[in-house]
Structure formats: structure tokens, C-alpha cells
Design a protein around this motif. Structure first.
Motif, PDB file in Angstrom:
ATOM      1  N   ALA A  91      16.390 -86.025 -51.722  1.00  0.00           N
ATOM      2  CA  ALA A  91      15.320 -85.378 -52.483  1.00  0.00           C
ATOM      3  C   ALA A  91      14.000 -85.679 -51.781  1.00  0.00           C
ATOM      4  CB  ALA A  91      15.295 -85.912 -53.907  1.00  0.00           C
ATOM      5  N   MET A  92      13.037 -84.801 -51.956  1.00  0.00           N
ATOM      6  CA  MET A  92      11.733 -85.016 -51.336  1.00  0.00           C
ATOM      7  C   MET A  92      10.645 -84.372 -52.173  1.00  0.00           C
ATOM      8  SD  MET A  92      12.038 -82.326 -48.120  1.00  0.00           S
ATOM      9  CE  MET A  92      10.333 -82.330 -47.624  1.00  0.00           C
ATOM     10  N   GLN A  93       9.434 -84.858 -52.007  1.00  0.00           N
ATOM     11  CA  GLN A  93       8.268 -84.253 -52.623  1.00  0.00           C
ATOM     12  C   GLN A  93       7.580 -83.415 -51.555  1.00  0.00           C
ATOM     13  OE1 GLN A  93       7.175 -84.385 -55.891  1.00  0.00           O
ATOM     14  NE2 GLN A  93       9.201 -85.291 -56.172  1.00  0.00           N
ATOM     15  N   ILE A  94       7.161 -82.218 -51.911  1.00  0.00           N
ATOM     16  CA  ILE A  94       6.474 -81.354 -50.956  1.00  0.00           C
ATOM     17  C   ILE A  94       5.055 -81.094 -51.453  1.00  0.00           C
ATOM     18  CG2 ILE A  94       8.529 -80.256 -50.014  1.00  0.00           C
ATOM     19  CD1 ILE A  94       8.072 -77.931 -51.947  1.00  0.00           C
ATOM     20  N   VAL A  95       4.176 -80.825 -50.497  1.00  0.00           N
ATOM     21  CA  VAL A  95       2.787 -80.489 -50.802  1.00  0.00           C
ATOM     22  C   VAL A  95       2.503 -79.106 -50.251  1.00  0.00           C
ATOM     23  CG1 VAL A  95       2.013 -82.884 -50.825  1.00  0.00           C
ATOM     24  CG2 VAL A  95       1.952 -81.592 -48.690  1.00  0.00           C
ATOM     25  N   ALA A  96       1.507 -78.457 -50.806  1.00  0.00           N
ATOM     26  CA  ALA A  96       1.097 -77.157 -50.275  1.00  0.00           C
ATOM     27  C   ALA A  96       0.650 -77.363 -48.836  1.00  0.00           C
ATOM     28  CB  ALA A  96      -0.031 -76.581 -51.116  1.00  0.00           C
ATOM     29  N   GLY A  97       1.122 -76.522 -47.942  1.00  0.00           N
ATOM     30  CA  GLY A  97       0.837 -76.682 -46.513  1.00  0.00           C
ATOM     31  C   GLY A  97       2.064 -77.181 -45.788  1.00  0.00           C
ATOM     32  N   GLN A  98       1.838 -77.875 -44.666  1.00  0.00           N
ATOM     33  CA  GLN A  98       2.958 -78.299 -43.831  1.00  0.00           C
ATOM     34  C   GLN A  98       3.552 -79.624 -44.295  1.00  0.00           C
ATOM     35  OE1 GLN A  98       2.347 -78.091 -39.649  1.00  0.00           O
ATOM     36  NE2 GLN A  98       2.341 -75.876 -39.706  1.00  0.00           N
ATOM     37  N   ASN A  99       4.888 -79.677 -44.291  1.00  0.00           N
ATOM     38  CA  ASN A  99       5.653 -80.863 -44.650  1.00  0.00           C
ATOM     39  C   ASN A  99       6.613 -81.161 -43.519  1.00  0.00           C
ATOM     40  OD1 ASN A  99       5.200 -81.274 -47.821  1.00  0.00           O
ATOM     41  ND2 ASN A  99       5.216 -79.106 -47.368  1.00  0.00           N
ATOM     42  N   ARG A 100       6.613 -82.396 -43.035  1.00  0.00           N
ATOM     43  CA  ARG A 100       7.518 -82.792 -41.965  1.00  0.00           C
ATOM     44  C   ARG A 100       8.860 -83.193 -42.569  1.00  0.00           C
ATOM     45  NH1 ARG A 100       8.913 -87.274 -38.789  1.00  0.00           N
ATOM     46  NH2 ARG A 100       9.143 -86.734 -36.609  1.00  0.00           N
ATOM     47  N   ILE A 101       9.935 -82.737 -41.947  1.00  0.00           N
ATOM     48  CA  ILE A 101      11.294 -83.061 -42.386  1.00  0.00           C
ATOM     49  C   ILE A 101      11.955 -83.861 -41.277  1.00  0.00           C
ATOM     50  CG2 ILE A 101      13.551 -82.103 -42.962  1.00  0.00           C
ATOM     51  CD1 ILE A 101      11.970 -79.592 -43.910  1.00  0.00           C
TER      52      ILE A 101
END
Length: 112
Positions: free
Chosen positions: A72-82
Motif C-alpha cells: 500500500a502507498m500514499q500518493i500526492v497530486a503530482g509525481q510519485n516515485r515507485i
């Protein structure tokens, strides 16, 4: 477009899922875009561009439908590194699937 899958058990028995109609919607995605790749060290790296903040579940699935990694992960508006740690998996084609509250984003990843 119509879709169904074939599930094959370890004993060789199989069955088909019900047929599902997929509706393709043109226009801009409300969710996100993703680009992903395997590195030479075996990790999966990617960049997901999201429209809004929220939570997401991440799965790496082989072409037989088996989940080889999940988190699971939290995302933010814009770019998210995976970044998925190095896995001991065979060479082949995998799907990186990210489920958000708006839908599922899928990226094909090839391990050499």
C-alpha cells in the motif's frame, strides 16, 4: 470490448470467468499516468503522476495472474516515485497495477 480470463489449477483443471463488457472512455484520465521499468539490479522503478492526493494499492502480477509483490502507498497530486525491492522472479512480462479510489492504472514491465 469484452474480456474474460481462464483460470488453470495446479492439477490442470480450468474454468473461464464470466464475460465482462469493458467501456472505453475517451478523454483525459481523471486518475494518473505511470511509467515503470526493471533496473539492472532487479528492482522495479517507476514514476506515477497523480491528479489528487490519496491512498493506493500496488501489485506486480505475472502473466499467469499470480501476484508476486503487493503493498500500500500514499500518493500526492503530482509525481510519485515507485520502487519495488529486488525480487527473485523469472524473466518475463509483468503488469504493475495501481488501484486508487478513481480506478486502476496498469503498466507493462519486462524483466530481461
Amino acid at each position: 470490448v469484452y474480456y474474460r480470463y481462464k483460470q488453470i489449477d495446479f492439477n490442470g483443471m480450468f474454468e473461464y470467468s464470466p464475460v465482462v463488457r469493458l467501456v472505453l472512455v475517451s478523454g483525459e484520465s481523471k486518475t494518473a499516468q505511470i511509467k515503470s521499468w526493471f533496473t539492472t539490479s532487479g528492482t522495479v522503478e517507476g514514476v506515477m503522476t497523480a491528479v489528487q492526493n490519496g491512498s493506493a494499492s500496488l501489485r506486480l502480477v505475472d502473466m499467469n495472474g499470480r501476484t508476486v509483490y503487493e503493498s500500500a502507498m500514499q500518493i500526492v497530486a503530482g509525481q510519485n516515485r515507485i520502487s519495488i525491492p529486488a525480487l527473485t522472479i523469472s524473466s518475463g512480462v509483468y503488469q504493475l497495477m495501481i488501484q486508487t479510489q478513481d480506478g486502476v492504472i496498469v503498466s507493462r514491465v519486462v524483466k530481461q
